[in-house]
Design a protein around this motif. Structure first.
Motif, mmCIF file in Angstrom:
data_model
loop_
_atom_site.group_PDB
_atom_site.id
_atom_site.type_symbol
_atom_site.label_atom_id
_atom_site.label_comp_id
_atom_site.label_asym_id
_atom_site.label_seq_id
_atom_site.Cartn_x
_atom_site.Cartn_y
_atom_site.Cartn_z
ATOM 1 N N ASN A 65 22.274 40.450 -6.326
ATOM 2 C CA ASN A 65 23.140 41.249 -5.447
ATOM 3 C C ASN A 65 24.559 41.383 -5.982
ATOM 4 N N ILE A 66 24.696 41.269 -7.296
ATOM 5 C CA ILE A 66 26.030 41.358 -7.909
ATOM 6 C C ILE A 66 26.734 42.657 -7.526
ATOM 7 N N SER A 67 26.003 43.741 -7.544
ATOM 8 C CA SER A 67 26.606 45.056 -7.279
ATOM 9 C C SER A 67 27.167 45.167 -5.867
ATOM 10 N N VAL A 69 15.111 42.801 -13.523
ATOM 11 C CA VAL A 69 14.538 44.012 -12.936
ATOM 12 C C VAL A 69 15.395 44.542 -11.799
ATOM 13 N N THR A 70 15.852 43.667 -10.909
ATOM 14 C CA THR A 70 16.619 44.110 -9.741
ATOM 15 C C THR A 70 17.938 44.755 -10.133
ATOM 16 N N ASN A 71 18.551 44.279 -11.230
ATOM 17 C CA ASN A 71 19.836 44.842 -11.655
ATOM 18 C C ASN A 71 19.700 46.252 -12.233
ATOM 19 N N LYS A 72 18.459 46.681 -12.497
ATOM 20 C CA LYS A 72 18.233 48.018 -13.046
ATOM 21 C C LYS A 72 17.668 48.979 -12.006
ATOM 22 N N ASN A 73 17.566 48.524 -10.747
ATOM 23 C CA ASN A 73 17.000 49.369 -9.693
ATOM 24 C C ASN A 73 17.986 49.563 -8.558
ATOM 25 N N LYS A 74 17.634 50.428 -7.627
ATOM 26 C CA LYS A 74 18.472 50.686 -6.466
ATOM 27 C C LYS A 74 18.535 49.446 -5.576
ATOM 28 N N ILE A 75 19.573 49.413 -4.740
ATOM 29 C CA ILE A 75 19.793 48.254 -3.881
ATOM 30 C C ILE A 75 18.600 47.999 -2.973
ATOM 31 N N GLU A 76 18.006 49.080 -2.419
ATOM 32 C CA GLU A 76 16.882 48.921 -1.494
ATOM 33 C C GLU A 76 15.705 48.225 -2.186
ATOM 34 N N ILE A 85 30.377 42.384 -16.695
ATOM 35 C CA ILE A 85 29.408 41.947 -15.679
ATOM 36 C C ILE A 85 28.071 41.495 -16.267
ATOM 37 N N PRO A 86 27.536 42.121 -17.327
ATOM 38 C CA PRO A 86 26.225 41.703 -17.852
ATOM 39 C C PRO A 86 26.118 40.232 -18.251
ATOM 40 N N ILE A 87 27.259 39.545 -18.430
ATOM 41 C CA ILE A 87 27.166 38.133 -18.818
ATOM 42 C C ILE A 87 26.798 37.238 -17.645
ATOM 43 N N ILE A 88 26.980 37.701 -16.407
ATOM 44 C CA ILE A 88 26.847 36.832 -15.233
ATOM 45 C C ILE A 88 25.455 36.212 -15.098
ATOM 46 N N PRO A 89 24.361 37.010 -15.105
ATOM 47 C CA PRO A 89 23.031 36.378 -14.982
ATOM 48 C C PRO A 89 22.712 35.428 -16.129
ATOM 49 N N ILE A 90 23.193 35.747 -17.327
ATOM 50 C CA ILE A 90 22.914 34.912 -18.500
ATOM 51 C C ILE A 90 23.625 33.566 -18.376
#
Length: 480
Positions: free
Chosen positions: A320-322, A447-454, A337-342
């Motif tokens: 839910n970073i976004s 996967v979730t970071n590449k899809n819509k919030i829903e 931002i891309p460093i956060i999950p890593i």
């Protein structure tokens, strides 16, 4: 569990305050100024790692042995710590011109002066705060931490709010005093000095009541130092793993890139909050139970609980970073931002390592941790060397370095101490379930970071259902 909750409340409160200021700092400071702020703390953590000399863990271990009176152990540890920190303060104050030149801070020697004071007072407070933990004074420990963060917050708000108005004030003010020797970045450091000094005054009653020169034991001091040196080296290695990337990015790429990288790294430290809160409540318990015939069951369930809850925490934050990133840092920092999950997954590996490392601490072999930490540092250095030798390298290399470093430490510890670990954990029974959980959580976040919030929320909800169903018996055991 109650103590863990109390510690967690204090650290959650502190983290909320810190993340509130993270937004203020990223808005008020330029990226290069924010880089200076994070770089100073990165350098100071390396010094504190050395000065702490592993005495906190050493204190816990010698208490569990019960070969000396607890008053003797505490007094001896405090005097050793006081000697080390006093020696540091004298040497550093007399070498300040040389040190600021090496670090590249010729224009801001006051930063180093303030950090010498911060390091001095913070290090002295380590053992008194550990004393509160061993005496199960979680509430008092938490209150002291909350007072310190509130005082620091009040000074930061005051200095940042009135800095522009100070020229129009007719009377003397703290802002005018601070402006006379430092800049806006220095406001943060000055506030930390006041907070560290406050912490020292709050633990003075413990020192006056519990510490006596008559209880100092020279032979015990030597044993504590011998036990603590490997831990100290491991702590330095850990500090290098945590801070080498930011130190090198500032000097090899740019302050602007380091500012963004450091801001996003702080968001990833959400996982460090979880690890720290868990560790504060559980670590003394580990040592107390080391001689218990059922110790293996305690360690196994606690570690597995740590991993499962940590992965749930990881998915909910990174998935839910976004939704919350704009509330935490200014938009000019978002490109990192891309460093956060890593980084967060790397930090979870670190937490797993800390839990598993209990086996070499309880058998008085902290040198094992030193060797493994040095392996982690080697991995970190190898990744970060790319920043130096390869032109146009990306800061993502450093993020993957952190991930790989902590992951390799867990793997090496598992392979190195497999037989010993079986005395504490049923590795064969849980290892494949843990691997599946780790892969599932990491892939889900990607996967979730590449899809819509829903879609992201639906996948997270589905993940939680799978966890509750697959770990139903274990979670029921925790609740009950």
């Amino acid at each position: 569990m109650i103590q863990t909750i109390v510690y967690s409340i204090g650290f959650i409160f502190q983290k909320i305050i810190n993340y509130t200021f993270l937004k203020i700092f990223t808005q008020s400071l330029k990226k290069e100024e924010f880089s200076l702020y994070t770089d100073m703390y990165a350098l100071s953590f390396l010094v504190i790692a050395f000065l702490s000399f592993g005495l906190e863990n050493t204190y816990f271990r010698f208490l569990s042995k019960k070969t000396y009176d607890k008053e003797v152990i505490f007094s001896t540890g405090v005097f050793v710590q006081l000697f080390l920190t006093s020696f540091f303060l004298i040497i550093s104050m007399n070498s300040i011109k040389y040190l600021v030149s090496i670090a590249g801070y010729k224009n801001h020697p006051e930063y180093f002066f303030m950090f010498f004071l911060i390091i001095f007072f913070d290090t002295i407070c380590i053992l008194p705060m550990a004393w509160l933990r061993t005496n199960e004074m979680a509430l008092k420990y938490t209150i002291i931490n909350m007072i310190n963060i509130l005082i620091q917050s009040i000074f930061i708000i005051y200095l940042f709010s009135f800095s522009k108005k100070s020229n129009h004030l007719n009377c003397f003010s703290i802002v005018e005093l601070v402006n006379s020797f430092t800049d806006k970045t220095g406001y943060i450091f000055f506030s930390n000095v006041v907070s560290s000094l406050t912490n020292f005054f709050l633990v003075i009653p413990i020192l006056l009541k519990e510490v006596s020169i008559k209880k100092f034991n020279q032979s015990l001091a030597k044993k504590m130092l011998n036990y603590g040196i490997p831990i100290m080296l491991g702590t330095i290695a850990f500090s290098l793993n945590e801070n080498l990337d930011k130190i090198l990015i500032k000097r090899c790429l740019s302050d602007e890139i380091n500012g963004a990288y450091s801001a996003c790294y702080k968001i990833a430290s959400f996982m460090s909050l979880y690890i720290r809160a868990f560790r504060l409540g559980i670590e003394p318990f580990f040592f107390k139970k080391s001689e218990d015939p059922y110790a293996k069951n305690y360690y196994e369930e606690i570690t597995y609980m740590f991993i499962i809850l940590g992965l749930m925490f990881y998915v909910l934050i990174c998935g839910n970073i976004s939704l919350f990133i704009e509330f935490l840092i200014d938009k000019k920092y978002h490109f990192a931002i891309p460093i956060i999950p890593i980084i967060m997954m790397g930090n979870l590996f670190l937490g797993i390592y800390i839990n598993l490392s209990i086996f070499y601490k309880t058998i008085d072999k902290p040198i094992i941790g030193t060797y493994i930490s040095l392996i982690g540092v080697l991995v970190t250095v190898l990744f970060n060397v790319i920043l130096i030798i390869i032109p146009n390298s990306s800061f993502m290399v450093s993020a993957w370095g952190t991930f790989t470093s902590y992951g390799s430490m867990v793997l090496v510890l598992f392979l190195w101490g497999k037989k010993k670990l079986n005395q504490f954990f049923n590795c064969k029974k849980k290892i494949w379930k843990i691997i599946i959980h780790l892969l599932m959580a990491f892939l889900l976040v990607r996967v979730t970071n590449k899809n819509k919030i829903e879609i992201s929320l639906f996948l997270q909800f589905l993940y939680l259902i799978i966890i509750f169903l697959s770990e139903r018996k274990f979670l029921n055991k925790i609740i009950l």
